[in-house]
Design an enzyme around this catalytic site. Structure first.
Site, mmCIF file in Angstrom:
data_model
loop_
_atom_site.group_PDB
_atom_site.id
_atom_site.type_symbol
_atom_site.label_atom_id
_atom_site.label_comp_id
_atom_site.label_asym_id
_atom_site.label_seq_id
_atom_site.Cartn_x
_atom_site.Cartn_y
_atom_site.Cartn_z
ATOM 1 N N GLU A 158 0.828 -1.217 0.000
ATOM 2 C CA GLU A 158 0.000 0.000 0.000
ATOM 3 C C GLU A 158 0.860 1.264 0.000
ATOM 4 O O GLU A 158 0.638 2.168 -0.807
ATOM 5 C CB GLU A 158 -0.929 0.010 1.217
ATOM 6 C CG GLU A 158 -1.672 1.340 1.349
ATOM 7 C CD GLU A 158 -2.805 1.334 2.350
ATOM 8 O OE1 GLU A 158 -2.886 0.433 3.184
ATOM 9 O OE2 GLU A 158 -3.620 2.274 2.266
ATOM 10 N N ASP A 164 -0.573 -4.852 3.332
ATOM 11 C CA ASP A 164 -1.144 -3.661 3.963
ATOM 12 C C ASP A 164 -0.512 -3.593 5.355
ATOM 13 O O ASP A 164 -0.857 -4.380 6.230
ATOM 14 C CB ASP A 164 -2.667 -3.776 4.058
ATOM 15 C CG ASP A 164 -3.292 -2.457 4.469
ATOM 16 O OD1 ASP A 164 -2.592 -1.640 5.086
ATOM 17 O OD2 ASP A 164 -4.481 -2.256 4.178
ATOM 18 N N ILE A 210 -0.525 -1.434 7.916
ATOM 19 C CA ILE A 210 -1.531 -1.204 8.971
ATOM 20 C C ILE A 210 -2.860 -0.960 8.266
ATOM 21 O O ILE A 210 -3.025 0.044 7.583
ATOM 22 C CB ILE A 210 -1.214 0.019 9.858
ATOM 23 C CG1 ILE A 210 0.144 -0.148 10.556
ATOM 24 C CG2 ILE A 210 -2.327 0.203 10.901
ATOM 25 C CD1 ILE A 210 0.535 1.025 11.454
ATOM 26 N N ASP A 211 -3.769 -1.901 8.398
ATOM 27 C CA ASP A 211 -5.106 -1.676 7.856
ATOM 28 C C ASP A 211 -5.952 -1.132 9.008
ATOM 29 O O ASP A 211 -5.998 -1.727 10.094
ATOM 30 C CB ASP A 211 -5.692 -2.984 7.311
ATOM 31 C CG ASP A 211 -6.995 -2.715 6.605
ATOM 32 O OD1 ASP A 211 -7.082 -1.716 5.873
ATOM 33 O OD2 ASP A 211 -7.949 -3.492 6.790
ATOM 34 N N THR A 266 -5.746 2.521 9.414
ATOM 35 C CA THR A 266 -4.803 3.577 9.828
ATOM 36 C C THR A 266 -5.501 4.673 10.632
ATOM 37 O O THR A 266 -4.938 5.189 11.604
ATOM 38 C CB THR A 266 -4.088 4.160 8.586
ATOM 39 O OG1 THR A 266 -3.353 3.101 7.975
ATOM 40 C CG2 THR A 266 -3.127 5.276 8.945
ATOM 41 N N ASP A 299 -6.305 -4.487 0.732
ATOM 42 C CA ASP A 299 -7.334 -4.504 1.775
ATOM 43 C C ASP A 299 -8.132 -5.805 1.762
ATOM 44 O O ASP A 299 -8.587 -6.250 2.816
ATOM 45 C CB ASP A 299 -8.352 -3.362 1.557
ATOM 46 C CG ASP A 299 -7.746 -1.986 1.726
ATOM 47 O OD1 ASP A 299 -7.141 -1.743 2.772
ATOM 48 O OD2 ASP A 299 -7.878 -1.156 0.798
HETATM 49 C C1 IPD Z 1 -8.937 1.435 4.810
HETATM 50 C C2 IPD Z 1 -9.700 0.581 5.773
HETATM 51 C C3 IPD Z 1 -11.171 0.946 5.751
HETATM 52 C C4 IPD Z 1 -11.745 0.836 4.374
HETATM 53 C C5 IPD Z 1 -10.946 1.679 3.415
HETATM 54 C C6 IPD Z 1 -9.492 1.291 3.441
HETATM 55 P P1 IPD Z 1 -6.379 1.879 5.500
HETATM 56 O O1 IPD Z 1 -7.568 1.053 4.771
HETATM 57 O O2 IPD Z 1 -9.564 -0.783 5.452
HETATM 58 O O3 IPD Z 1 -11.908 0.067 6.566
HETATM 59 O O4 IPD Z 1 -13.068 1.271 4.387
HETATM 60 O O5 IPD Z 1 -11.494 1.502 2.138
HETATM 61 O O6 IPD Z 1 -8.774 2.125 2.558
HETATM 62 O O7 IPD Z 1 -6.245 3.182 4.783
HETATM 63 O O8 IPD Z 1 -6.774 2.048 6.906
HETATM 64 O O9 IPD Z 1 -5.163 1.027 5.367
HETATM 65 CA CA CA Z 2 -5.659 -0.635 3.994
#
Ligand code: IPD
Ligand code: CA
Length: 274
Positions: free
Chosen positions: A72, A92, A94-95, A97, A220
């Protein structure tokens, strides 16, 4: 007959390194973070996201020098998101963030290993709550070592549906508003954990029953979608076709019956492919 590669060495090494970077995330979790906006104020990155991705790539590259990467933060930094047929780590760091920035513990590191554009195994790890979900293709899904399965929910009226705001572009906000109007009166309740990875692994272990999202990326949902499938759930594209890892959308549910009650009623948006 040619021997089938079960990717055991890759899986064991990946598990170790994901747990190792969990320490970096844990140490930073309650501190003030250095936060930068990416595409907008609802699309964030911290120095920890970047550091975790760097450490993962360096470690994996040292051990397996011939494999490719989609990460990412590397893509945010200008690298192309290119999915070939070669073995590829999809990361990813940190999912969730935004949760991380707010010291909200619903976060995870997602690592998927893809070969021939299919996910061979995937690891989702929440270091704050020490929760580990894994799946290997054809071998089931696991939560902290115990086999998991999706719920048996078949009726939308008894279902918990996950919806996400994500990065709040005007078209996504409109879509969410329309879908909320459609689905809130039809489901038992709505949840939103703020991490696509956590949403999907909760579905895999029966904590929620259905989830759809449009506008996110391969890192994701590719890995966690294998965990849902291996736990007995159904994953597909919101149009009803086979899941497409570059199309930036997913519809996932515990049962085909739920999918059929949800899919025809989803309001969608058009997105550029990854
Ligand atoms: C996000 C999260 C969020 C989702 C977004 C993602 P990130 O990733 O997974 O739940 O709704 O579409 O972009 O930016 O926290 O790594
Ligand atoms: Ca993510």
């Amino acid at each position: 007959m040619a021997e089938v590669n079960t990717w055991d060495t890759e899986f064991e090494f990946a598990l170790e390194i994901v747990k190792k970077v969990g320490e970096i995330i844990k140490n930073a979790f309650l501190r003030d973070k250095v936060v930068t906006e990416k595409s907008s104020a609802t699309d964030l990155v911290t120095e920890t996201d970047q550091e975790v991705e760097r450490v993962l790539i360096k470690g994996l590259e040292n051990k397996f020098p011939n494999y490719r990467f989609i990460g990412e933060e590397s893509v945010a930094g200008g690298l192309k998101c290119e999915l070939t047929h070669d073995p590829t780590w999809v990361i990813d760091p940190i999912d969730g963030t935004t949760n991380f920035v707010h010291s909200n513990p619903h976060i995870c590191t997602i690592l998927a290993f893809m070969v021939e554009q299919e996910v061979e195994f995937s690891i989702v790890y929440n270091p704050i709550l020490d929760q580990l979900w894994t799946a290997r293709r054809g071998k089931g899904a696991f939560y902290n070592g115990a086999k998991i399965q999706v719920s048996s929910c078949k009726s939308l009226g008894s279902a918990i549906l996950v919806q996400e705001v994500g990065s709040a572009t005007p078209d996504r906000v409109n879509m969410l508003t329309t879908n909320s109007t459609t689905f809130i009166p039809r489901v038992r309740s709505i949840r939103s954990y703020g991490s696509a990875g956590i949403n999907l692994v909760y579905l895999a272990m029966g904590s929620v029953d259905a989830y759809f999202e449009m506008g996110f990326h391969i890192w994701d949902y590719a890995g966690p979608s294998l965990i849902v499938r291996e736990a007995g759930g159904v994953v597909q594209d919101v149009s009803g076709s086979k899941i497409d890892y570059l199309a930036r959308n997913i519809l996932a549910a515990s049962t085909p019956e739920l999918i059929e009650q949800i899919r025809p009623n989803i309001s969608t948006i058009t997105m550029e492919r990854d």
